[in-house]
Design a protein around this motif. Structure first.
Motif, PDB file in Angstrom:
ATOM      1  N   ALA A  21      59.252  -9.532  31.511  1.00 47.09           N
ATOM      2  CA  ALA A  21      60.691  -9.314  31.531  1.00 47.09           C
ATOM      3  C   ALA A  21      61.448 -10.606  31.244  1.00 47.09           C
ATOM      4  CB  ALA A  21      61.090  -8.754  32.894  1.00 47.09           C
ATOM      5  N   PHE A  22      60.870 -11.735  31.715  1.00 49.30           N
ATOM      6  CA  PHE A  22      61.534 -13.027  31.550  1.00 49.30           C
ATOM      7  C   PHE A  22      61.365 -13.584  30.147  1.00 49.30           C
ATOM      8  CE2 PHE A  22      63.416 -16.891  32.683  1.00 49.30           C
ATOM      9  CZ  PHE A  22      62.614 -17.975  32.387  1.00 49.30           C
ATOM     10  N   ALA A  23      60.307 -13.166  29.464  1.00 55.45           N
ATOM     11  CA  ALA A  23      59.999 -13.734  28.148  1.00 55.45           C
ATOM     12  C   ALA A  23      61.153 -13.548  27.175  1.00 55.45           C
ATOM     13  CB  ALA A  23      58.739 -13.072  27.594  1.00 55.45           C
ATOM     14  N   GLU A  24      61.466 -14.576  26.435  1.00 56.10           N
ATOM     15  CA  GLU A  24      62.559 -14.550  25.476  1.00 56.10           C
ATOM     16  C   GLU A  24      62.053 -14.447  24.050  1.00 56.10           C
ATOM     17  OE1 GLU A  24      65.069 -17.894  26.093  1.00 56.10           O
ATOM     18  OE2 GLU A  24      65.659 -17.284  28.114  1.00 56.10           O
ATOM     19  N   GLY A  25      60.784 -14.200  23.881  1.00 53.22           N
ATOM     20  CA  GLY A  25      60.233 -14.110  22.546  1.00 53.22           C
ATOM     21  C   GLY A  25      58.986 -14.952  22.418  1.00 53.22           C
ATOM     22  N   MET A  40      47.070 -29.379  24.344  1.00 53.83           N
ATOM     23  CA  MET A  40      48.472 -29.021  24.132  1.00 53.83           C
ATOM     24  C   MET A  40      48.874 -27.813  24.967  1.00 53.83           C
ATOM     25  SD  MET A  40      49.279 -29.746  20.125  1.00 53.83           S
ATOM     26  CE  MET A  40      51.000 -29.349  20.426  1.00 53.83           C
ATOM     27  N   LYS A  41      47.975 -26.881  25.131  1.00 51.18           N
ATOM     28  CA  LYS A  41      48.264 -25.703  25.949  1.00 51.18           C
ATOM     29  C   LYS A  41      48.603 -26.106  27.381  1.00 51.18           C
ATOM     30  CE  LYS A  41      46.059 -21.480  27.721  1.00 51.18           C
ATOM     31  NZ  LYS A  41      47.253 -20.625  27.614  1.00 51.18           N
ATOM     32  N   GLY A  42      47.806 -27.019  27.939  1.00 53.00           N
ATOM     33  CA  GLY A  42      48.023 -27.432  29.315  1.00 53.00           C
ATOM     34  C   GLY A  42      49.214 -28.351  29.498  1.00 53.00           C
ATOM     35  N   VAL A  43      49.432 -29.245  28.539  1.00 57.59           N
ATOM     36  CA  VAL A  43      50.483 -30.260  28.684  1.00 57.59           C
ATOM     37  C   VAL A  43      51.840 -29.762  28.190  1.00 57.59           C
ATOM     38  CG1 VAL A  43      51.221 -32.583  28.006  1.00 57.59           C
ATOM     39  CG2 VAL A  43      48.811 -32.133  28.510  1.00 57.59           C
ATOM     40  N   PHE A  44      51.842 -29.008  27.100  1.00 57.86           N
ATOM     41  CA  PHE A  44      53.097 -28.594  26.479  1.00 57.86           C
ATOM     42  C   PHE A  44      53.335 -27.081  26.530  1.00 57.86           C
ATOM     43  CE2 PHE A  44      51.964 -32.451  23.820  1.00 57.86           C
ATOM     44  CZ  PHE A  44      52.829 -33.301  24.483  1.00 57.86           C
ATOM     45  N   ALA A  50      56.771 -21.591  30.899  1.00 57.91           N
ATOM     46  CA  ALA A  50      57.242 -21.445  32.282  1.00 57.91           C
ATOM     47  C   ALA A  50      58.712 -21.831  32.413  1.00 57.91           C
ATOM     48  CB  ALA A  50      56.386 -22.304  33.207  1.00 57.91           C
ATOM     49  N   GLU A  51      59.141 -22.837  31.648  1.00 58.08           N
ATOM     50  CA  GLU A  51      60.522 -23.316  31.748  1.00 58.08           C
ATOM     51  C   GLU A  51      61.501 -22.468  30.952  1.00 58.08           C
ATOM     52  OE1 GLU A  51      62.753 -27.292  30.192  1.00 58.08           O
ATOM     53  OE2 GLU A  51      61.246 -27.612  31.760  1.00 58.08           O
ATOM     54  N   PHE A 279      60.951 -30.464  23.819  1.00 62.59           N
ATOM     55  CA  PHE A 279      60.109 -30.446  25.017  1.00 62.59           C
ATOM     56  C   PHE A 279      58.865 -31.287  24.801  1.00 62.59           C
ATOM     57  CE2 PHE A 279      57.001 -28.656  27.956  1.00 62.59           C
ATOM     58  CZ  PHE A 279      57.747 -28.440  29.108  1.00 62.59           C
ATOM     59  N   MET A 280      58.293 -31.192  23.606  1.00 58.88           N
ATOM     60  CA  MET A 280      57.069 -31.915  23.290  1.00 58.88           C
ATOM     61  C   MET A 280      57.282 -33.421  23.198  1.00 58.88           C
ATOM     62  SD  MET A 280      54.712 -31.593  19.840  1.00 58.88           S
ATOM     63  CE  MET A 280      54.692 -29.807  19.905  1.00 58.88           C
TER      64      MET A 280
END
Length: 350
Positions: A21-25, A40-44, A50-51, A279-280
């Motif tokens: 429901a929270f996902a924006e795409g 990259m999956k874990g760090v970024f 989540a953010e 973000f990255m």
């Protein structure tokens, strides 16, 4: 036990439903795959989702320039953000396949130096092609400190290897011939400079045991003692040294490479793409976490404040190392790779 399982299943189901429901795409990111993708999956990627609620669909890709061209010709863009090596970036930028970036939105606090913020891409990471040396193969009392030493086969006997491509080798040859790293592209931009580089390569060619084509090759050759001196990628040599092999990096005359991130022209997720790139790139803490796991640091200010000194000094952009190197000129190679690669291929067969 049944109640516990039921509650666990309910909790997981509720969490998944809330996440959906929270996902924006979904944002599609074209990267290199493999171990780098896991980092990259874990760090970024996961923290970004989540953010923001935007899921990252990470693809393992290669020959991205050809893929980008095909998308533009077909008018059907399937990637949003893409990783690009220097040649891919130059090709895509010169061809107009990348979307413009709004750095006033992506980096409002100027966490990044201007050099990292290009009109159509960001420099997300760096690595260097360096000289790697087996210290136990050096003549007693000597250190190999320059490409001139690498070319000095009498003073420094031992097997040598270089990558089978004109990029780096023409620069290394000019530096071995006395050109300062800062001036290498001024010289290489001329026909006389290119002739000078190939003439210098003529001197070392008979002494190259292997012209390597994959990054793992120089690591294996150094480990086995097949060669004593070779060009290599810095991160692989750092790992080899950590495994106890007596190798060291000579940063003098190394070629710094940028790994670029860009939004593909025609993407329908430009806003999300800019959020992801920001973000990255703009957090020194995240950049330090990434660089501590994969020694290819970004350029965000304050990065080395979050990395132990013993790790930082093994990275290409550390203040101790950066001044002795040249930055690979992506646009030069984007414009000149074709004829110089053809000349290289003829030369290597002579």
């Amino acid at each position: 036990m049944k109640l516990t399982k039921t509650l666990t299943a309910f909790t997981l189901g509720a969490t998944m439903a809330a996440s959906a429901a929270f996902a924006e795409g979904t944002l599609t990111y074209a990267g290199s795959g493999g171990g780098l993708a896991q980092v990259m999956k874990g760090v970024f990627d996961d923290p970004f989702t989540a953010e923001t609620g935007i899921a990252v669909n990470a693809l393992a890709t290669s020959d991205r320039a050809s893929a980008l061209k095909a998308m533009q010709v077909a008018g059907k863009v399937t990637w949003d953000v893409t990783e690009l090596n220097p040649i891919e970036y130059a090709t895509a930028s010169l061809s107009g396949w990348l979307a413009p970036l709004d750095w006033s939105v992506m980096d409002p606090n100027n966490a990044l130096p201007d050099d990292a913020k290009l009109a159509d891409a960001g420099i997300a990471a760096t690595f260097s092609t360096v000289m790697a040396v087996r210290t136990d193969k050096l003549p007693e009392g000597k250190q190999m400190t320059s490409w001139a030493d690498f070319w000095n086969v009498e003073g420094f006997p031992g097997g040598r290897a270089l990558q089978n491509q004109p990029i780096d080798n023409l620069e290394f040859a000019l530096i071995a011939d006395g050109v300062a790293p800062a001036d290498v592209y001024t010289v290489l931009a001329t026909e006389e400079g290119q002739d000078r580089a190939f003439a210098k390569l003529d001197e070392i060619k008979p002494h190259i045991a292997v012209w390597w084509t994959a990054g793992a090759q120089p690591v294996q050759m150094l480990s086995d003692g097949e060669v004593a001196y070779t060009s290599a990628w810095n991160g692989r040599i750092t790992k080899l040294a950590a495994e106890g092999v007596p190798v060291t990096i000579n940063w003098n005359g190394g070629g710094i490479k940028a790994s670029y991130v860009a939004i593909v022209k025609g993407s329908e997720n430009v806003e999300a793409g800019q959020k992801y790139i920001s973000f990255m790139m703009t957090s020194p803490e995240r950049a330090a976490q990434f660089a501590s796991m994969v020694p290819y640091p970004g350029m965000v200010k304050g990065l080395y404040d979050h990395i132990p000194a013993e790790k930082g000094t093994m990275m290409p952009t550390h203040p101790n190392n950066v001044g002795d190197q040249f930055v690979t000129n992506a646009l030069f190679w984007g414009k000149n790779l074709g004829p110089l690669k053809e000349r290289w291929e003829d030369w290597i067969l002579e």
